[in-house]
Write an enzyme that holds these catalytic residues in place. Structure first.
Site, PDB file in Angstrom:
ATOM      1  N   SER A 189      12.338 -67.158  50.696  1.00 41.40           N
ATOM      2  CA  SER A 189      12.743 -65.996  51.497  1.00 41.40           C
ATOM      3  C   SER A 189      14.146 -65.564  51.104  1.00 41.40           C
ATOM      4  CB  SER A 189      12.729 -66.371  52.982  1.00 41.40           C
ATOM      5  OG  SER A 189      13.425 -65.391  53.738  1.00 41.40           O
ATOM      6  N   TYR A 236      15.086 -71.879  60.590  1.00 46.17           N
ATOM      7  CA  TYR A 236      14.194 -71.334  59.552  1.00 46.17           C
ATOM      8  C   TYR A 236      14.877 -71.239  58.182  1.00 46.17           C
ATOM      9  CZ  TYR A 236      11.573 -67.409  57.374  1.00 46.17           C
ATOM     10  OH  TYR A 236      10.873 -66.587  56.538  1.00 46.17           O
ATOM     11  N   LYS A 247      13.665 -72.453  54.148  1.00 42.45           N
ATOM     12  CA  LYS A 247      13.388 -71.540  53.026  1.00 42.45           C
ATOM     13  C   LYS A 247      14.285 -71.876  51.823  1.00 42.45           C
ATOM     14  CE  LYS A 247       9.956 -69.524  54.809  1.00 42.45           C
ATOM     15  NZ  LYS A 247       8.617 -69.654  54.168  1.00 42.45           N
ATOM     16  N   TYR A 293      11.040 -56.577  65.844  1.00 40.45           N
ATOM     17  CA  TYR A 293      11.342 -55.190  65.470  1.00 40.45           C
ATOM     18  C   TYR A 293      10.990 -54.206  66.577  1.00 40.45           C
ATOM     19  CZ  TYR A 293      12.939 -56.202  60.782  1.00 40.45           C
ATOM     20  OH  TYR A 293      13.675 -56.648  59.722  1.00 40.45           O
TER      21      TYR A 293
END
Ligand code: RM4
Length: 259
Positions: free
Chosen positions: A149, A162, A166, A204
């Site tokens: 990511s 997170y 990644k 979002y």
């Protein structure tokens, strides 16, 4: 079909019922691969996986769904034993399964930290370990492509659990590139930027966030899952035969747009 550059190849895509994994499974199917659509046992996931299998078959491809929580070694073993039994071999592993429940640092719990690490990083380890042994023993090379990511390169205020996973996925591919190179197995990462999927759809919905992020992206839009699928299909193909230990940032220019 896009020329069938993966004709006859067997591909496992983890977390392939929705989002980026779904688009990757569809694209590899379009390119001629026989696709194993892995999905977790959570409610509703089997339906998602079944629908993407049906879409691949309707388009003339071959696919089937196999349930496994990639964070559980026994379920991963069963997944790859099934692949070996059904196909006799494995050419491509796409470690896509990942979670990112947005959470502020002060509310972060050990349980949530452990779960995200277990799915995103340990799941990549467990699947890569099984798949690489199959590829090594068959002696025909292979492709391991993992979903890292943009968050491997930058932090995230609500992603403290997170982003380390990644970065770890990217680093694991770099190390595995060394270990597996002698077997003709390439190991690479794809690093999506902000791609609109279920993983961040609720995030979002916060007023203004989507407009704010789009304004920071030179290409002017959030990514779509198929934007990532193309990069994965390239790394899975013979066109990427001499690429290993690398990563492809697919972010619409977000990362470089810092001033
Ligand atoms: C990515 C990036 C995106 C976010 C996803 C969940 O690394 O941070 O903005 O939506 O994670």
């Amino acid at each position: 079909m896009t020329g069938g550059r993966l004709d006859g190849k067997v591909a496992v895509v983890t977390g392939a019922g929705r989002g980026i994994g779904r688009a990757v499974a569809r694209r590899l199917g379009e390119d001629g691969a026989r696709v194993v659509v892995n999905f977790p046992g959570d409610p509703g996931e089997a339906g998602h996986a079944t629908s993407v299998v049906e879409e691949i078959r309707a388009a003339g491809g071959e696919a089937w769904a196999v349930e496994a929580d990639v964070s559980q070694a026994d379920q991963v073993a069963r997944l790859f034993d099934t692949v070996a039994g059904e196909t006799g071999g494995l050419d491509i592993l796409v470690n896509n399964a990942g979670i990112c429940p947005f959470q502020d640092w002060w509310g972060m719990t050990e349980a949530l930290w452990d779960r995200v690490a277990a799915v995103n990083l340990k799941g990549t380890f467990l699947c890569s370990h099984r798949a690489s042994r199959m590829m090594r023993d068959r002696g025909a090379g292979g492709r391991i492509i993992s979903m890292s990511s943009i968050s491997a390169l930058v932090g995230g205020e609500l992603q403290t659990h997170y982003t380390p996973t990644k970065a770890g996925v990217r680093s694991l591919m770099q190390s595995l590139a060394i270990v597996l190179g002698p077997y003709g197995i390439t190991c690479n990462s794809v690093m999506p930027g902000s791609i609109l999927t279920d993983i961040n759809r609720a995030h979002y919905e916060e007023p203004g966030l989507k407009v704010r992020d789009e304004a920071r992206i030179p290409l002017g839009r959030l990514g779509q899952p198929r934007d990532i699928a193309g990069a994965v299909a390239f790394l899975a193909s013979d066109d990427a035969a001499y690429i290993t230990g690398a990563d492809i940032l697919v972010d619409g220019g977000l990362f470089v747009n810092l001033q």
